[in-house]
Structures are given as structure tokens and as C-alpha cells.
Design an enzyme around this catalytic site. Sequence first.
Site, PDB file in Angstrom:
ATOM      1  N   TYR A  19       2.533  -9.393  26.027  1.00 29.39           N
ATOM      2  CA  TYR A  19       1.762  -8.164  25.826  1.00 29.39           C
ATOM      3  C   TYR A  19       1.398  -7.986  24.353  1.00 29.39           C
ATOM      4  CZ  TYR A  19       1.211  -3.022  25.495  1.00 29.39           C
ATOM      5  OH  TYR A  19       0.769  -1.747  25.230  1.00 29.39           O
TER       6      TYR A  19
HETATM    7  N1  LIG Z   1       1.894   3.915  27.496  1.00 26.60           N
HETATM    8  C1  LIG Z   1       2.333   3.559  26.282  1.00 26.60           C
HETATM    9  O1  LIG Z   1       3.461   3.887  25.895  1.00 26.60           O
HETATM   10  C2  LIG Z   1       1.434   2.783  25.351  1.00 26.60           C
HETATM   11  C3  LIG Z   1       1.894   2.525  24.045  1.00 26.60           C
HETATM   12  C4  LIG Z   1       1.073   1.798  23.178  1.00 26.60           C
HETATM   13  C5  LIG Z   1      -0.182   1.359  23.603  1.00 26.60           C
HETATM   14  N2  LIG Z   1      -0.593   1.625  24.873  1.00 26.60           N
HETATM   15  C6  LIG Z   1      -1.908   1.106  25.298  1.00 26.60           C
HETATM   16  O2  LIG Z   1      -2.658   2.150  25.876  1.00 26.60           O
HETATM   17  C7  LIG Z   1      -3.442   1.637  26.948  1.00 26.60           C
HETATM   18  C8  LIG Z   1      -3.206   2.474  28.192  1.00 26.60           C
HETATM   19  O3  LIG Z   1      -1.837   2.412  28.533  1.00 26.60           O
HETATM   20  P1  LIG Z   1      -1.272   3.183  29.822  1.00 26.60           P
HETATM   21  O4  LIG Z   1       0.141   3.501  29.577  1.00 26.60           O
HETATM   22  O5  LIG Z   1      -2.200   4.263  30.210  1.00 26.60           O
HETATM   23  O6  LIG Z   1      -1.323   1.998  30.906  1.00 26.60           O
HETATM   24  P2  LIG Z   1      -1.548   2.070  32.476  1.00 26.60           P
HETATM   25  O7  LIG Z   1      -0.969   0.814  33.036  1.00 26.60           O
HETATM   26  O8  LIG Z   1      -1.103   3.366  33.032  1.00 26.60           O
HETATM   27  O9  LIG Z   1      -3.145   2.006  32.595  1.00 26.60           O
HETATM   28  C9  LIG Z   1      -3.854   0.807  32.439  1.00 26.60           C
HETATM   29  C10 LIG Z   1      -5.073   0.882  33.336  1.00 26.60           C
HETATM   30  O10 LIG Z   1      -5.799  -0.330  33.175  1.00 26.60           O
HETATM   31  C11 LIG Z   1      -6.289  -0.712  34.441  1.00 26.60           C
HETATM   32  N3  LIG Z   1      -6.532  -2.149  34.490  1.00 26.60           N
HETATM   33  C12 LIG Z   1      -5.612  -3.132  34.489  1.00 26.60           C
HETATM   34  N4  LIG Z   1      -6.212  -4.328  34.616  1.00 26.60           N
HETATM   35  C13 LIG Z   1      -7.541  -4.091  34.675  1.00 26.60           C
HETATM   36  C14 LIG Z   1      -8.678  -4.925  34.811  1.00 26.60           C
HETATM   37  N5  LIG Z   1      -8.563  -6.261  34.944  1.00 26.60           N
HETATM   38  N6  LIG Z   1      -9.901  -4.357  34.838  1.00 26.60           N
HETATM   39  C15 LIG Z   1     -10.043  -3.002  34.753  1.00 26.60           C
HETATM   40  N7  LIG Z   1      -8.986  -2.163  34.640  1.00 26.60           N
HETATM   41  C16 LIG Z   1      -7.750  -2.705  34.594  1.00 26.60           C
HETATM   42  C17 LIG Z   1      -5.188  -0.302  35.413  1.00 26.60           C
HETATM   43  O11 LIG Z   1      -5.689  -0.197  36.758  1.00 26.60           O
HETATM   44  C18 LIG Z   1      -4.734   1.023  34.826  1.00 26.60           C
HETATM   45  O12 LIG Z   1      -5.422   2.108  35.410  1.00 26.60           O
HETATM   46  C19 LIG Z   1      -3.072   0.176  27.121  1.00 26.60           C
HETATM   47  O13 LIG Z   1      -4.068  -0.626  26.530  1.00 26.60           O
HETATM   48  C20 LIG Z   1      -1.766   0.036  26.370  1.00 26.60           C
HETATM   49  O14 LIG Z   1      -1.618  -1.236  25.806  1.00 26.60           O
HETATM   50  C21 LIG Z   1       0.187   2.313  25.764  1.00 26.60           C
END
Ligand SMILES: NC(=O)c1ccc[n+]([C@@H]2O[C@H](COP(=O)([O-])OP(=O)(O)OC[C@H]3O[C@@H](n4cnc5c(N)ncnc54)[C@H](O)[C@@H]3O)[C@@H](O)[C@H]2O)c1
Length: 312
Positions: A141
Site C-alpha cells: 500500500y
Molecule cells: N482511511 C484512512 O485512515 C486513510 C489514511 C490515509 C490515507 N487514506 C487514503 O484516502 C483514500 C480513501 O480511503 P478510505 O478510507 O475512504 O478507503 P475506502 O476503502 O473506504 O474507499 C476506497 C474506495 O475506492 C473504491 N475503489 C477501490 N478500487 C477501485 C477501482 N479499481 N476503481 C474505482 N474505485 C475503486 C472502493 O470501492 C471504495 O469505495 C485512499 O486513497 C486512502 O489511501 C485513507
Amino acid sequence: MTSLVTGGNGFIGHQLVRALLERGEDVVVFDAQDRADLLDPLGERVTFVQGDLAELSDVCTVVEHHRPQTIFHLGALISLAAEMAPQRAFRVNLGGTFNLLEAAKLFDVETLVYASTVAVYGAGVESPVADDAPQFPASVYGASKVASERWAEQHHRLYGTNVRGIRLPTVTGPTRQAVGAGAFGTLIFKEAAFGRPYAIPVTPDTPVAIMYIPDAVRALISLSEISNDRLTRRFYNVAGIAPTVGDMVSAVRQVIPEAELSYRLDEKIQVIVESWPILSQTGAEHDWGWHDGFTLDELVRDFVETARRSCS
Ligand SMILES: NC(=O)c1ccc[n+]([C@@H]2O[C@H](COP(=O)([O-])OP(=O)(O)OC[C@H]3O[C@@H](n4cnc5c(N)ncnc54)[C@H](O)[C@@H]3O)[C@@H](O)[C@H]2O)c1
């Protein structure tokens, strides 16, 4: 004004979509999973497009058709999902970012905002970690996010693509699915809110960098609005708060004195959590006026109220 949110049906994406609608924008959600249950109640200014970030044609079609001024790129395989499917993570996380950058260039997107992560740094870096600290991620990741950041910088250099991004710590909120080593950062609040006992798998003196979901959304929107001439870099750390686990328990007990929180150490989780650094956000403060939001006490009160309200 139209914004496109990739991953708009995910934890952070959905709250971002709601915030953009509240600001009067039209929003296009691009996501692999169809969540009519989430989007239907939001009204007609949201359009859902189901597609795969790994497919250049899916990405170009949605951008060409809807012509968003801003793209918020949140879609990704996160954390454990990436670790369990590295080839797919490469195609979705790095390939998806590549595809969006190409689409942004082809169809004159004004701004592309990328959600990166503290996981780009890996273990062994000294906290607080500066924006330009060396990045040696310890996971698929994290590696996919570092590669996306560096590719985005090259796109900016070669084509002037207006891409920028933030590195978020662990984001918490009532709608977060509590999975993975960081789950306790949500379950401490959630289980207490619903009167359920919870055994915390790390020691009370462990520091944890967390950010409350409204602050993560505010950071993404705020960075999208800053003019290019104020940016001295393309990617910025945002720190959130860094209480110890004991501080988190004390803050919960201020709101719910009867909370049944105890400790049951899981050494594997302890090691992972200790490897997560605390971020320094001096670049974001200086360049785009980023400032802290929810304190720990405010976070706990809002989390508990929101979680209880959503279930009543
Ligand atoms: N949640 C955290 O603590 C956190 C921390 C740092 C960074 N982030 C970043 O923030 C972003 C959102 O995180 P989150 O927690 O909401 O994640 P999440 O898993 O809840 O949401 C990710 C979304 O991406 C979609 N997705 C996955 N593969 C896909 C594809 N091939 N095509 C289209 N859509 C696709 C999924 O269906 C999902 O709705 C991510 O990029 C993550 O790296 C999150």
C-alpha cells in the site's frame, strides 16, 4: 462547478461528497462499487458512474463526459486489501493515478487532489516526520502511494498538471469500517458509544496519530482551493492529533464515565502501531494556512453523538 470524486463511495469519499454538495457543487462519484443506499438520499446533484480506475478507457470516459474542474482522487485498495492483492493494488493504485493524470491532461482538468498516506514513510523514521523525509514504505500500500506521488510530480514537471496531495494519518469516524491494525483507533470510541465492552490491543502509553473525518475532508477541500503560486511542493503532511491510547481512554471516560474499556495486549498489533510515525505539518501550515481542527475532547464528543444519532 463540478467535482469528480474517485472512491466516492468509500469512508472518506462519501463524507467528501456530502461536503461538496453542501457547498453547492455538482458531484460525480466514480467508484467500482455501486452504493445506491448511500447516494440516492443525496439528491440529483450527484451522479454515479461505476468504473475501474485500472482501466484507462473508464477513467477517460468519465472525465471527458462530465468535464469536472476538480478531481479528488481517493479510490484505492487500502492497507490490508493491497497487501493481499499486490498485482491488483499496482494496477488500481498506481495505474489508476497514472490514468487520472492522463485524463486530467487530455481534458483540461484544473486541479487534481490526491489522498496519500502516512504509510509512505515506513518504520524507523523519527517523529515528527517532515514533508521531505526519506520514504521507505513497509507495505505494498505504502509503496503504491509513494510511486503515485513521484509519478504525479513528473506529470506536473512535464505537462504542468496541477496535481497536489496530502498525506493523512489514520482517519477515524463513526462510519469507518474497523478493520486492520488501526481498528482500535475507531473501536475505542464506537464500542463505548454503544455501551459495549472493548479490550484495547495496545499499551496505554502508545502514541497514535489520528485525524477526525471532518478534518480530513476539510484538508482535501482546502488544498484544492489554494493557488499554485502558494505551493512550494506537491505533497504535504497533515498531522491530526497524536494522543496516547491512555489519553484516548480518559477522553472517552469524560463523556461516558461507565465506558467498559480494558487492555489486552496483542504484540503484533503493538509492533505495527509503534511503527506509525507522527507527521510534522509545517509545510501545510506555512504554504496554505492549514490549521488543526478537532481536539481530542471535541472529537470524542462529536463521534459519540454522531454514532448514536445515526443508529437512533
Ligand atoms: N482511511 C484512512 O485512515 C486513510 C489514511 C490515509 C490515507 N487514506 C487514503 O484516502 C483514500 C480513501 O480511503 P478510505 O478510507 O475512504 O478507503 P475506502 O476503502 O473506504 O474507499 C476506497 C474506495 O475506492 C473504491 N475503489 C477501490 N478500487 C477501485 C477501482 N479499481 N476503481 C474505482 N474505485 C475503486 C472502493 O470501492 C471504495 O469505495 C485512499 O486513497 C486512502 O489511501 C485513507
